[in-house]
Design a protein around this motif. Structure first.
Motif, PDB file in Angstrom:
ATOM      1  N   GLN A  34       0.519  -1.234   0.017  1.00 56.17           N
ATOM      2  CA  GLN A  34       0.487   0.226  -0.396  1.00 56.17           C
ATOM      3  C   GLN A  34       1.068   1.533   0.173  1.00 56.17           C
ATOM      4  O   GLN A  34       0.337   2.326  -0.761  1.00 56.17           O
ATOM      5  CB  GLN A  34      -1.004   0.259   1.281  1.00 56.17           C
ATOM      6  CG  GLN A  34      -2.122  -1.175   1.164  1.00 56.17           C
ATOM      7  CD  GLN A  34      -3.059  -0.967   2.458  1.00 56.17           C
ATOM      8  OE1 GLN A  34      -1.914  -0.545   3.338  1.00 56.17           O
ATOM      9  NE2 GLN A  34      -4.350  -1.660   2.231  1.00 56.17           N
ATOM     10  N   VAL A  35       1.644   1.361   0.815  1.00 54.82           N
ATOM     11  CA  VAL A  35       2.720   2.159   0.680  1.00 54.82           C
ATOM     12  C   VAL A  35       3.549   2.547  -0.609  1.00 54.82           C
ATOM     13  O   VAL A  35       4.035   3.824  -1.217  1.00 54.82           O
ATOM     14  CB  VAL A  35       4.547   1.776   2.076  1.00 54.82           C
ATOM     15  CG1 VAL A  35       5.360   3.019   2.196  1.00 54.82           C
ATOM     16  CG2 VAL A  35       3.259   2.446   3.766  1.00 54.82           C
ATOM     17  N   GLN A  36       3.753   1.285  -0.914  1.00 56.00           N
ATOM     18  CA  GLN A  36       4.632   1.917  -2.756  1.00 56.00           C
ATOM     19  C   GLN A  36       3.246   2.129  -3.188  1.00 56.00           C
ATOM     20  O   GLN A  36       4.336   3.063  -4.440  1.00 56.00           O
ATOM     21  CB  GLN A  36       5.095   0.403  -2.657  1.00 56.00           C
ATOM     22  CG  GLN A  36       5.961   0.279  -4.156  1.00 56.00           C
ATOM     23  CD  GLN A  36       5.606  -1.495  -4.618  1.00 56.00           C
ATOM     24  OE1 GLN A  36       5.718  -2.168  -3.676  1.00 56.00           O
ATOM     25  NE2 GLN A  36       7.044  -1.257  -5.801  1.00 56.00           N
ATOM     26  N   ALA A  37       1.726   1.415  -3.504  1.00 59.79           N
ATOM     27  CA  ALA A  37       1.015   2.113  -4.023  1.00 59.79           C
ATOM     28  C   ALA A  37       1.617   3.656  -4.075  1.00 59.79           C
ATOM     29  O   ALA A  37       1.150   4.581  -4.621  1.00 59.79           O
ATOM     30  CB  ALA A  37      -0.241   1.400  -3.996  1.00 59.79           C
ATOM     31  N   LEU A  38       0.851   4.239  -2.701  1.00 58.08           N
ATOM     32  CA  LEU A  38       0.824   5.222  -2.744  1.00 58.08           C
ATOM     33  C   LEU A  38       2.184   6.374  -2.570  1.00 58.08           C
ATOM     34  O   LEU A  38       1.899   7.816  -3.475  1.00 58.08           O
ATOM     35  CB  LEU A  38       0.543   5.282  -0.807  1.00 58.08           C
ATOM     36  CG  LEU A  38      -0.682   5.655  -0.322  1.00 58.08           C
ATOM     37  CD1 LEU A  38      -0.511   5.684   0.956  1.00 58.08           C
ATOM     38  CD2 LEU A  38      -1.328   5.818  -0.853  1.00 58.08           C
ATOM     39  N   GLY A  39       3.185   6.290  -2.557  1.00 62.42           N
ATOM     40  CA  GLY A  39       4.586   6.743  -3.616  1.00 62.42           C
ATOM     41  C   GLY A  39       4.170   6.719  -5.321  1.00 62.42           C
ATOM     42  O   GLY A  39       3.733   8.008  -5.428  1.00 62.42           O
ATOM     43  N   GLN A  40       3.707   5.897  -5.260  1.00 61.16           N
ATOM     44  CA  GLN A  40       3.658   6.305  -7.068  1.00 61.16           C
ATOM     45  C   GLN A  40       2.290   7.194  -7.332  1.00 61.16           C
ATOM     46  O   GLN A  40       2.681   7.431  -8.449  1.00 61.16           O
ATOM     47  CB  GLN A  40       3.033   4.595  -7.652  1.00 61.16           C
ATOM     48  CG  GLN A  40       4.397   2.764  -7.573  1.00 61.16           C
ATOM     49  CD  GLN A  40       4.047   2.074  -8.071  1.00 61.16           C
ATOM     50  OE1 GLN A  40       2.658   1.809  -7.814  1.00 61.16           O
ATOM     51  NE2 GLN A  40       5.152   0.985  -8.560  1.00 61.16           N
ATOM     52  N   ALA A  41       1.702   6.702  -6.638  1.00 59.59           N
ATOM     53  CA  ALA A  41       0.111   7.342  -7.158  1.00 59.59           C
ATOM     54  C   ALA A  41       1.034   9.120  -7.045  1.00 59.59           C
ATOM     55  O   ALA A  41       0.914   9.763  -7.841  1.00 59.59           O
ATOM     56  CB  ALA A  41      -1.152   7.459  -6.145  1.00 59.59           C
TER      57      ALA A  41
END
Length: 78
Positions: A34-41
């Motif tokens: 989830q943190v990785q997805a937030l970073g990508q967003a």
């Protein structure tokens, strides 16, 4: 009326074993994803809002970046 002064056993073990450890590992892996997805967003949004000096401004660029960020979050279930 008397009070029991003996130490009580905690409801949660200080050192989980077995399935509790597996569950904790699964939760940490989920949080990492989830943190990785937030970073990508966030990266997509920043890139969409950046001005590129050698290119003409694209009024649609921020909207595309927002859609990409939204899609990234949806893909992760956020």
């Amino acid at each position: 009326m008397t009070h029991d002064t003996s130490p009580s056993q905690p409801d949660v073990a200080l050192h989980p074993t077995g399935r509790d450890v597996e569950s904790a590992v699964e939760r940490v892996e989920l949080l990492e994803a989830q943190v990785q997805a937030l970073g990508q967003a966030i990266r997509a949004l920043i890139q969409g809002l950046e001005d590129i000096p050698d290119q003409e401004p694209d009024p649609e660029r921020p909207a595309r970046a927002a859609r990409l960020a939204h899609d990234l979050l949806l893909a992760q279930g956020l």
